[in-house]
Scaffold this active site. Structure first.
Site, PDB file in Angstrom:
ATOM      1  N   HIS A  95      37.499 -67.234  30.437  1.00  0.00           N
ATOM      2  CA  HIS A  95      36.086 -67.141  30.627  1.00  0.00           C
ATOM      3  C   HIS A  95      35.438 -67.153  29.224  1.00  0.00           C
ATOM      4  O   HIS A  95      35.999 -65.962  28.652  1.00  0.00           O
ATOM      5  CB  HIS A  95      35.986 -65.858  31.833  1.00  0.00           C
ATOM      6  CG  HIS A  95      34.496 -65.399  32.334  1.00  0.00           C
ATOM      7  ND1 HIS A  95      33.352 -66.102  32.423  1.00  0.00           N
ATOM      8  CD2 HIS A  95      33.709 -63.976  31.498  1.00  0.00           C
ATOM      9  CE1 HIS A  95      32.328 -65.442  32.321  1.00  0.00           C
ATOM     10  NE2 HIS A  95      32.639 -64.690  31.861  1.00  0.00           N
ATOM     11  N   SER A  96      34.481 -67.419  29.184  1.00  0.00           N
ATOM     12  CA  SER A  96      33.338 -67.341  27.666  1.00  0.00           C
ATOM     13  C   SER A  96      34.393 -67.752  26.517  1.00  0.00           C
ATOM     14  O   SER A  96      34.048 -69.141  26.171  1.00  0.00           O
ATOM     15  CB  SER A  96      32.722 -65.764  27.895  1.00  0.00           C
ATOM     16  OG  SER A  96      32.322 -65.480  27.190  1.00  0.00           O
ATOM     17  N   MET A  97      34.127 -66.832  26.123  1.00  0.00           N
ATOM     18  CA  MET A  97      35.610 -67.196  24.940  1.00  0.00           C
ATOM     19  C   MET A  97      36.423 -67.668  25.282  1.00  0.00           C
ATOM     20  O   MET A  97      36.995 -69.036  24.387  1.00  0.00           O
ATOM     21  CB  MET A  97      35.573 -65.617  23.794  1.00  0.00           C
ATOM     22  CG  MET A  97      36.863 -66.714  22.426  1.00  0.00           C
ATOM     23  SD  MET A  97      37.453 -64.652  21.833  1.00  0.00           S
ATOM     24  CE  MET A  97      38.251 -64.463  22.604  1.00  0.00           C
ATOM     25  N   SER A 122      34.532 -70.877  32.077  1.00  0.00           N
ATOM     26  CA  SER A 122      34.144 -70.573  33.157  1.00  0.00           C
ATOM     27  C   SER A 122      32.786 -69.644  31.790  1.00  0.00           C
ATOM     28  O   SER A 122      33.239 -69.095  30.765  1.00  0.00           O
ATOM     29  CB  SER A 122      34.257 -69.317  33.316  1.00  0.00           C
ATOM     30  OG  SER A 122      33.774 -68.604  34.182  1.00  0.00           O
TER      31      SER A 122
END
Length: 258
Positions: A95-97, A122
């Site tokens: 997710h993200s990073m 994500s």
């Protein structure tokens, strides 16, 4: 919680052993996040999926270790920690990073001859979609304002000076890693990529998330959920179903781009 022996003990958390698992799902946290963020996912999936959560240094039980400040080094170390787990297919959910880390880990696994089963990316734009960002250069107030805006951190932690002193170094280091990351062109992945994004995520537009399809020849899918950057909180049950179905019934899921 059980851990494996060796160097992987430091990096991998297994909250719920799954001895009958058919596939492993490696979950990679967002900037400032920790392995415990994935506890609900581990609780909710079926026993056929062995959930491994990655713990980056500089937080929780690793808070006394120096943070890693580049995505490339982080991906190298995570890949090394995953080497003992390749006896089953390895899927990645970042997710993200964590999606960027997951992409770079997938590249490394492919170079080792053991491609990932699938990459779930994500809340993150595709690696080829760059933005200039400077959150890691901001003062304490600027960092806290960013965390409040994204609404992924416990508000009580942001109001407690002692807790802030503990969490902000990891937040800053992670933001430095992801904001200074530059995509290096190379062969596309052979594994499928399934992108997920909130329709009101200021960190990744739907079109930026759709561009993940440019990074694989294994097929790409995109699912858009109502919500912002941490849309996962409101849609956990749906995401668990999506991931489980995709992992355990790959032939039932479309592998074409949409």
């Amino acid at each position: 919680m059980t851990l494996t022996n060796g160097a992987a003990d430091t990096w991998i958390r297994r909250f719920h052993p799954a001895p009958a698992a058919r596939v492993r799902l490696v979950c990679l946290p967002h900037a400032g996040g920790s392995a415990s963020y994935w506890y609900p996912m581990s609780t909710a999936v079926v026993p056929d999926v062995d959930v491994l959560a990655v713990q980056y240094p500089g937080r929780q039980d690793r808070r006394h270790e120096p943070c890693v400040e580049t995505i490339e080094t982080l991906a190298d170390l995570v890949t090394e920690a995953l080497l003992p787990y390749r006896d089953l297919p390895v899927a990645l959910f970042g997710h993200s990073m964590g999606a960027v880390v997951g992409f770079e880990v997938a590249r490394r696994l492919e170079a080792l001859g053991t491609p990932a089963a699938i990459l779930f990316a994500s809340g993150r734009r595709a690696p080829s979609r760059h933005r200039d960002e400077d959150v890691h250069l901001r003062g304490v107030d600027g960092l806290v304002a960013e965390l409040r805006k994204l609404d992924g951190t416990n508000p009580r932690a942001l109001q407690d000076p002692e807790l802030l002193q503990m969490i902000l170094p990891a937040v800053r280091a992670d933001y430095r890693a992801v904001e200074t990351y530059r995509y290096r062109p190379g062969p596309p992945l052979s594994c499928p990529i399934h992108a997920l994004v909130g329709d009101d995520d200021e960190k990744a537009t739907v079109e930026e998330a759709r561009a993940w399809r440019e990074h694989t020849v294994g097929g790409a899918e995109l699912d858009v959920f109502p919500g912002g950057h941490f849309y996962l909180t409101q849609h956990q049950a749906a995401i668990v179903r999506l991931v489980t179905d995709r992992l355990l019934s790959p032939m039932a899921s479309s592998t074409g781009q949409r």
